[in-house]
Design a protein around this motif. Sequence first.
Motif, PDB file in Angstrom:
ATOM      1  N   VAL A  64      -3.588   2.741   8.642  1.00 20.38           N
ATOM      2  CA  VAL A  64      -2.576   3.612   9.235  1.00 20.38           C
ATOM      3  C   VAL A  64      -1.643   2.808  10.127  1.00 20.38           C
ATOM      4  O   VAL A  64      -0.420   2.976  10.098  1.00 20.38           O
ATOM      5  N   ILE A  65      -2.214   1.922  10.924  1.00 16.43           N
ATOM      6  CA  ILE A  65      -1.410   1.108  11.836  1.00 16.43           C
ATOM      7  C   ILE A  65      -0.454   0.209  11.055  1.00 16.43           C
ATOM      8  O   ILE A  65       0.729   0.066  11.412  1.00 16.43           O
ATOM      9  N   HIS A  69       3.707   0.366  11.080  1.00 11.70           N
ATOM     10  CA  HIS A  69       4.563  -0.797  11.345  1.00 11.70           C
ATOM     11  C   HIS A  69       5.620  -0.953  10.252  1.00 11.70           C
ATOM     12  O   HIS A  69       6.794  -1.240  10.546  1.00 11.70           O
ATOM     13  N   LYS A  70       5.216  -0.743   9.020  1.00 10.75           N
ATOM     14  CA  LYS A  70       6.170  -0.829   7.915  1.00 10.75           C
ATOM     15  C   LYS A  70       7.257   0.225   8.080  1.00 10.75           C
ATOM     16  O   LYS A  70       8.454  -0.038   7.845  1.00 10.75           O
ATOM     17  N   LYS A  71       6.868   1.436   8.494  1.00 11.77           N
ATOM     18  CA  LYS A  71       7.842   2.504   8.719  1.00 11.77           C
ATOM     19  C   LYS A  71       8.823   2.109   9.820  1.00 11.77           C
ATOM     20  O   LYS A  71      10.034   2.307   9.691  1.00 11.77           O
ATOM     21  N   PRO A 256       7.092   9.490  18.704  1.00 11.09           N
ATOM     22  CA  PRO A 256       5.970  10.214  18.104  1.00 11.09           C
ATOM     23  C   PRO A 256       5.468   9.530  16.843  1.00 11.09           C
ATOM     24  O   PRO A 256       6.221   8.823  16.157  1.00 11.09           O
ATOM     25  N   ALA A 257       4.194   9.759  16.541  1.00 15.22           N
ATOM     26  CA  ALA A 257       3.626   9.183  15.324  1.00 15.22           C
ATOM     27  C   ALA A 257       4.221   9.841  14.083  1.00 15.22           C
ATOM     28  O   ALA A 257       4.458   9.189  13.072  1.00 15.22           O
ATOM     29  N   PHE A 293       2.995   5.900  18.721  1.00 18.01           N
ATOM     30  CA  PHE A 293       3.522   5.800  17.362  1.00 18.01           C
ATOM     31  C   PHE A 293       2.557   5.048  16.452  1.00 18.01           C
ATOM     32  O   PHE A 293       2.328   5.439  15.307  1.00 18.01           O
ATOM     33  N   TYR A 294       1.983   3.970  16.963  1.00 23.55           N
ATOM     34  CA  TYR A 294       1.084   3.152  16.152  1.00 23.55           C
ATOM     35  C   TYR A 294      -0.337   3.700  16.089  1.00 23.55           C
ATOM     36  O   TYR A 294      -0.960   3.721  15.027  1.00 23.55           O
TER      37      TYR A 294
END
Length: 423
Positions: A64-65, A69-71, A256-257, A293-294
Amino acid sequence: MAKQFENNMEECFSTSKGVFYLKSLSLEDNGSVSQVIKKRIEAINDENQESEEGDAFFVADIGVIKRQHKKWKTVLPRIEPFYAVKSNPEPLVLKTLANLGTGFDCASKDEIQRILDLSVDPSRIVFAQTTKQISFLRHAQKHKVKLMTFDNEDELYKIKHKYPGAELLLRIQTDKIKGSVNFGMKFGASLDSTKPLLQLAKALGLNIIGVSYHAGCLIAEPRAYRDALEHARSVFDEAKELGYDMNLVDVGGGFPATMEAGITFEVIASRLSQAVDDMFPKDVRVIAEPGRFYSTNAFTLCTQIISRRVVSTEGDSDPTFMYYINDGIFGSFRTLDFGYIHPVLKVLRKNQEIQDDWSGEKVYTSSIWGPTCSPDDFVAKETKLPKLESGDWIIWEKMGSYTSPASSEFNGIPKPKVYFTET
């Protein structure tokens, strides 16, 4: 996969504080988060034949992390992420982000050292604490961590005396921007005080290279991000008049995530990215301090119902249920009342799958309580749940930020261990 975890284990072991976290790192977990949860619960049941009560635990998905990061890099390519260590300092999280090339937002000597122990260059650290303990400032100087924030006169004199070679960011308030967490109550110089601070810094011969701010959390109006940047731009112009040539703006955290206050991260990123390009030329470096977010969606907390109290009602009314779980407001839910966490509840009953929809069965008014002796230790005063039993599990998603770092071991209740997987 196992070899990958083994390598991470060895690297985490080299950190100065890693020993406290390595106890929580399982090298044998593989598969989806749900699969790991069921595996851990089966192990608890096997080890406790006479009792199904086990400690609460986290399952963390490093995948997920990496996807977050890619996003970030896709939708905010100009803005460099400096991960807020305070949100979740698990060594494997930090190591993963270090390998991905992020910077780090550190607020203390301990946080700085954790990152340095991962062989991260000091230039990838921002000491984002406007009120610094002298020993922390000395530690930053010793290890050449130059980039740091300030917002008051006393801090300038302190830096002049202890670390005159620091590269400073003037943190400003963004009071007109309303979020669930108002950082301006504690941090940031008011806009009418920035010029005197710049003048003092100039007289002291200190190097101010940019502006920092934190717009807040749970912001419902995307325009707020542009408003904050306009404040920063005005301070840039003010500094130029005094002979400073600023080249860095720190847009803070609060990202936000996924979605908060009805606004997605992508919408925020689009507005912010456009505002940055409109107001600052390409030679101005832009960084941010994302934490939630991360880490938010990467961690799932698993709590067991250790006791149940049936509250009888008069007449033919349905009973209500009080469920007592093995983690609570003095533990992983410590920041619940502050609005830092917004967990998603699921249930896992014996011999069933993890369930988040019970619309087809009878539900009861229920409350969820933590394990300590405090009457204030409640996680949910009123919610609707199907009938659960002692030994069943309540699963909480989106529990990766400001949970374990803020928790205590009040009443001797242990902090949950963490088991890692990667999907």
